[in-house]
Design a protein around this motif. Structure first.
Motif, PDB file in Angstrom:
ATOM      1  N   GLU A 139       0.814  -1.219   0.000  1.00 27.65           N
ATOM      2  CA  GLU A 139       0.000   0.000   0.000  1.00 27.65           C
ATOM      3  C   GLU A 139       0.846   1.267   0.000  1.00 27.65           C
ATOM      4  N   ALA A 140       2.094   1.162   0.434  1.00 29.74           N
ATOM      5  CA  ALA A 140       2.960   2.342   0.488  1.00 29.74           C
ATOM      6  C   ALA A 140       3.919   2.441  -0.682  1.00 29.74           C
ATOM      7  N   GLU A 141       4.140   1.351  -1.407  1.00 33.69           N
ATOM      8  CA  GLU A 141       5.115   1.353  -2.499  1.00 33.69           C
ATOM      9  C   GLU A 141       4.879   2.431  -3.550  1.00 33.69           C
ATOM     10  N   PRO A 142       3.619   2.731  -3.917  1.00 30.86           N
ATOM     11  CA  PRO A 142       3.420   3.754  -4.958  1.00 30.86           C
ATOM     12  C   PRO A 142       4.042   5.107  -4.613  1.00 30.86           C
ATOM     13  N   TYR A 143       4.171   5.430  -3.325  1.00 33.00           N
ATOM     14  CA  TYR A 143       4.747   6.718  -2.945  1.00 33.00           C
ATOM     15  C   TYR A 143       6.252   6.755  -3.221  1.00 33.00           C
ATOM     16  N   ALA A 171      11.456  -1.680  -1.699  1.00 33.24           N
ATOM     17  CA  ALA A 171      11.148  -0.282  -2.000  1.00 33.24           C
ATOM     18  C   ALA A 171      11.325   0.570  -0.743  1.00 33.24           C
ATOM     19  N   ALA A 172      11.842   1.784  -0.918  1.00 34.52           N
ATOM     20  CA  ALA A 172      12.021   2.727   0.193  1.00 34.52           C
ATOM     21  C   ALA A 172      11.733   4.126  -0.322  1.00 34.52           C
ATOM     22  N   LEU A 173      11.293   4.988   0.579  1.00 31.22           N
ATOM     23  CA  LEU A 173      10.939   6.361   0.217  1.00 31.22           C
ATOM     24  C   LEU A 173      12.143   7.263   0.461  1.00 31.22           C
TER      25      LEU A 173
END
Length: 523
Positions: A139-143, A171-173
């Motif tokens: 759920e957070a990967e798109p960001y 993936a990381a932001l």
């Protein structure tokens, strides 16, 4: 000195402090410091906080709570704040109530959240805190992939980065700024995590912490370690460093290693090898001896291996037989990997290994052999895997070879072996180097580093101190040469810049290195 602590140490210190404070005080301290930093960034970017578009990416738990409370403070200053809840049923209740009371907007639809994210002036990343492991959840990967125009501020650690190690398992932001609470976290100082952290700012919240397991030296720390001759010093009292380097195929390695050694604080450099004529022609102050280290005369430390070719094996054996510190680099490391850790057994003087990750892979494979000789079937670990876990790699090597290890790369890591008893780790704090530039990935830069570190050993520094100081000066010299915004440098130019940065460090004239770095120390 920047001190970094493990998550379990931070949790213990937080628990002890919270037991003495009114409920919620610690979170309010963190949130206030976070909001102050964000307000400063918005003022710098837009001239004011009022009217700025702020998005809070709020996960579950206290990290999301810190972000929500900070968002509430910005909303009270007139910012248009939207909180995007990535775990709507588990959002921090107090933080969510504070944001709503400040007339902040709350959304749970990710399409809306992504649209707001892309056009925000500032984004607060409160998705995952220091306890997170692995990459971002689906759920957070798109960001992490979405385009953005504003500044991303990570709360304590960028989401997706392991706070203890800097490893990024998915993936990381990527953040522009990371605001960490109470202490630095190792993952903010060590790549690949450091490259996701941006500029790191520390907010004190009153934690009482044990000695740090990971540290990054700063100007004052390095200046205190630099050797300074006294009134009664002569070249021998200042230390003599021996350099066994160069071959018919790589004569330049000898020149570069000697160039680094001449600028490292020792009183004299003694060279042995096949490039004696070239060395004396270029550096007439160098003492040269025919043959190998065994017949070279007295030295206080040896540098063995840069460009050593087929002669590296003999030079390594003779240097290791001497009761002085020995730095092993390049072809010397290849020979050591063939022999295995048994080659260092019984040594009482310090040994300093300076591998890049490819050499580290061979050394670890060599450590898996029987009787100190590498098994022909041993498969070296992949260099890219070791680079992704730099802290663990340096510690593994130090433990396997019972030697100090300077692991070169985008973040240079210096690790000591654990105590002989095997209980507790590490014996001393791991040092991570905050200086450097990607332009250091150039032929011969590692030879300069080896000579510099060897000279510091001969001048009397311990192996971890010599390694950390050499890496620091080496990285600063490359920055000094490359300048801003940066241009290609040669190893010879890096050596030539060492006196200037040595003076800058002693005088405190050069600015402290920023936490956001591009590149490291000598490939």
């Amino acid at each position: 000195m920047r001190c970094a602590h493990r998550v379990d140490q931070v949790r213990a210190a937080e628990a002890e402090l919270m037991a003495r404070l009114p409920e919620g005080t610690l979170m309010q301290r963190a949130a206030t410091g976070l909001a102050v930093t964000c307000a400063r960034l918005l003022t710098r970017r837009r001239g004011r906080v009022y009217g700025s578009r702020v998005v809070v990416l709020a996960g579950s738990g206290d990290n999301g709570g810190d972000a929500l409370y900070a968002g509430a403070e910005l909303a009270r200053r007139g910012a248009r704040v939207t909180a995007v809840l990535l775990a709507p049923g588990r959002a921090h209740g107090g933080g969510l109530a504070a944001l709503r009371a400040a007339r902040g907007r709350v959304v749970v639809e990710q399409e809306v959240g992504l649209a707001d994210f892309s056009c925000a002036d500032l984004v607060l990343d409160g998705i995952v805190g220091i306890g997170g492991r692995g990459g971002l959840r689906p759920e957070a990967e798109p960001y992490a992939r979405a385009a953005r125009t504003g500044v991303v501020v990570a709360v304590d650690v960028p989401s997706g980065v392991d706070a203890d190690t800097g490893e990024v398992a998915g993936a990381a932001l990527r953040a522009d700024v990371t605001v960490c609470f109470g202490t630095y976290k190792p993952g903010l100082l060590i790549d690949p995590g450091a490259s996701y952290a941006g500029a790191v700012q520390l907010v004190g919240i009153g934690l009482e912490l044990p000695p740090a397991g990971v540290v990054a030296l700063q100007h004052a720390d390095v200046a205190a370690l630099l050797p300074v001759p006294g009134a009664e010093s002569d070249k021998y009292r200042r230390g003599v460093v021996g350099v066994a380097a160069g071959s018919a195929r790589y004569p330049g390695a000898a020149l570069l290693a000697v160039a680094g050694a001449l600028r490292g604080g020792a009183g004299a450099v003694r060279y042995v090898g096949t490039a004696a004529e070239e060395v004396v022609r270029r550096f007439p102050e160098t003492l040269v001896t025919e043959g190998g280290p065994a017949g070279a005369g007295r030295v206080q430390a040896w540098v063995v291996g840069p460009g050593g070719g087929e002669g590296a094996g003999r030079a390594l054996a003779e240097a290791l037989a001497a009761d002085v510190p020995v730095l092993v680099d390049a072809d010397g490391l290849t020979e050591l990997a063939r022999l295995g850790p048994g080659a260092l057994a019984g040594r009482t003087a310090p040994t300093l290994l300076t591998p890049h990750t490819g050499e580290a892979a061979r050394l670890l494979a060599g450590a898996g052999g029987d009787g100190g000789t590498r098994s022909e079937q041993a498969r070296p670990p992949a260099a890219d895997e070791l680079a992704a876990a730099r802290l663990a790699t340096a510690r593994r090597l130090a433990a396997a070879y019972r030697a100090t290890v300077l692991l070169k790369g985008s973040t240079t890591v210096v690790a000591d072996p654990p105590p002989a008893s095997g209980r507790g780790y590490p014996q001393g704090a791991v040092r991570v180097n905050p200086t450097g530039t990607a332009w250091l990935a150039t032929a011969g830069s590692g030879d300069i580093l080896a000579g510099l570190a060897g000279s510091l050993l001969a001048a009397g520094l311990s192996a971890p101190d010599a390694a950390a100081v050499a890496a620091y000066l080496h990285g600063l010299a490359a920055r000094h040469t490359a300048a801003v915004p940066g241009a290609p440098v040669t190893a010879s130019e890096v050596a030539a810049a060492l006196p200037a940065v040595w003076n800058d460090v002693r005088a405190g004239a050069a600015p402290e290195p920023r936490s956001r770095r591009a590149g490291g120390t000598g490939r």
